[in-house]
Design a protein around this motif. Structure first.
Motif, short mmCIF file in Angstrom:
data_model
loop_
_atom_site.label_atom_id
_atom_site.label_comp_id
_atom_site.label_asym_id
_atom_site.label_seq_id
_atom_site.Cartn_x
_atom_site.Cartn_y
_atom_site.Cartn_z
N SER A 54 1.03 -1.17 0.12
CA SER A 54 0.03 0.00 0.02
C SER A 54 0.88 1.24 -0.22
CB SER A 54 -1.04 -0.08 1.26
OG SER A 54 -1.84 1.23 1.39
N LYS A 61 2.63 1.57 -3.47
CA LYS A 61 1.50 2.52 -4.45
C LYS A 61 1.36 3.71 -4.16
CE LYS A 61 -2.73 2.08 -3.33
NZ LYS A 61 -4.23 1.87 -2.84
N GLU A 83 -5.66 2.98 -9.93
CA GLU A 83 -5.93 2.22 -8.81
C GLU A 83 -6.83 0.88 -9.08
OE1 GLU A 83 -5.89 2.62 -5.25
OE2 GLU A 83 -5.01 4.77 -5.36
N GLU A 84 -7.76 1.14 -10.08
CA GLU A 84 -8.35 -0.12 -10.61
C GLU A 84 -7.58 -1.24 -11.25
OE1 GLU A 84 -12.39 -1.25 -13.14
OE2 GLU A 84 -11.59 0.86 -13.25
N PHE A 103 -4.41 -1.61 -10.52
CA PHE A 103 -3.67 -2.06 -9.58
C PHE A 103 -4.48 -3.11 -8.70
CE2 PHE A 103 -2.26 -1.65 -4.87
CZ PHE A 103 -1.25 -2.08 -4.98
N GLU A 104 -5.53 -2.88 -8.25
CA GLU A 104 -6.27 -3.80 -7.27
C GLU A 104 -6.67 -5.15 -8.18
OE1 GLU A 104 -7.45 -4.25 -4.02
OE2 GLU A 104 -5.71 -2.58 -3.96
N LYS A 105 -6.92 -4.96 -9.34
CA LYS A 105 -7.17 -6.04 -10.21
C LYS A 105 -5.97 -7.08 -10.24
CE LYS A 105 -9.25 -8.69 -13.34
NZ LYS A 105 -10.29 -9.28 -13.42
N ARG A 120 -3.31 -7.04 -8.22
CA ARG A 120 -2.83 -7.36 -6.86
C ARG A 120 -3.81 -8.59 -6.39
NH1 ARG A 120 -4.45 -7.27 -1.88
NH2 ARG A 120 -6.58 -6.17 -2.14
N LYS A 121 -5.07 -8.61 -6.60
CA LYS A 121 -6.02 -9.51 -6.33
C LYS A 121 -5.61 -10.69 -6.91
CE LYS A 121 -9.64 -6.75 -4.51
NZ LYS A 121 -10.94 -6.21 -4.76
N ASN A 145 -2.88 -12.36 -5.43
CA ASN A 145 -3.07 -12.42 -3.81
C ASN A 145 -2.24 -11.93 -2.88
OD1 ASN A 145 -5.09 -13.10 -1.88
ND2 ASN A 145 -3.97 -15.17 -1.48
N LEU A 175 -1.78 -6.16 1.25
CA LEU A 175 -1.44 -4.64 1.01
C LEU A 175 -0.86 -4.19 2.13
CD1 LEU A 175 -4.65 -3.04 -0.36
CD2 LEU A 175 -2.40 -2.77 -1.11
N SER A 221 0.62 -0.46 -13.22
CA SER A 221 -0.28 0.39 -12.83
C SER A 221 -0.11 1.89 -12.99
CB SER A 221 -0.61 0.17 -11.29
OG SER A 221 -1.31 -1.17 -11.06
#
Length: 188
Positions: A91, A94, A106-107, A109-111, A113-114, A117, A120, A142
């Protein structure tokens, strides 16, 4: 476009790069192959403006890279070392890069990162080698720069699930085709 003209660099009296000429057009995927000590990492460090050449020129879209913040904003460099990030959480990493790269998604990055797995809130020092590389590649993608330079970025990624590798590769290839991609295309 990346242009290198008669690039020369010596370190501690040893000539590392000797008259390198190279042109890489936008949208290209380009690889450097060579034995250890051949100068691949040194060349990449010139391309992102970490090293100043002894002579010759290194241009990104017609502008010298070294000591040029505008040119450097077009480049994200994934170094072969990740030690400089060990005190950060993912986190925090980022947030650090968002300051320098205004197109940070951000979107995306989250996609990403998830998809692998990654936590953060844990320090990167607690991550495995492969997880550290995943983290910095995810941040680099990202940032949505025009140029993404990878120095042995995937040497720890061979044990990722196949679907994770395909997702990362697909997003990387999409990004190389255009200056900026829409988040909707990348997040499909």
């Amino acid at each position: 476009m990346i242009e290198i003209k008669n690039l020369q660099k010596a370190i501690d009296g040893t000539k590392i790069l000797d008259g390198i000429d190279l042109e890489i057009k936008k949208g290209s995927v380009f690889g450097l192959l060579g034995s250890n000590g051949a100068g691949k990492s040194t060349l990449l460090r010139h391309l992102c403006g970490v090293y100043k050449q002894d002579s010759g020129s290194v241009l990104i879209d017609g502008a010298e890279v070294y000591d040029n913040a505008d040119a450097k904003r077009k480049i994200f460099f994934v170094n072969d070392e990740t030690v400089q990030f060990m005190s950060f959480t993912l986190s925090e990493l980022k947030e650090y890069y968002k300051v320098y790269y205004p197109e940070f998604s951000e979107e995306l990055f989250e996609k990403l990162r998830k998809s692998v797995n990654l936590p953060l809130k844990k320090k990167l020092s607690t991550f495995s080698k492969g997880m550290k590389r995943q983290a910095i590649v995810i941040v680099g993608l990202s940032c949505q720069t025009e140029y993404l330079l990878l120095d042995e970025a995937f040497d720890g990624h061979f044990f990722m699930r196949w679907s994770q590798r395909v997702t990362m590769l697909r997003i990387f290839l999409i990004m190389t085709k255009r200056k900026y991609i829409s988040e909707k295309e990348c997040l499909k």
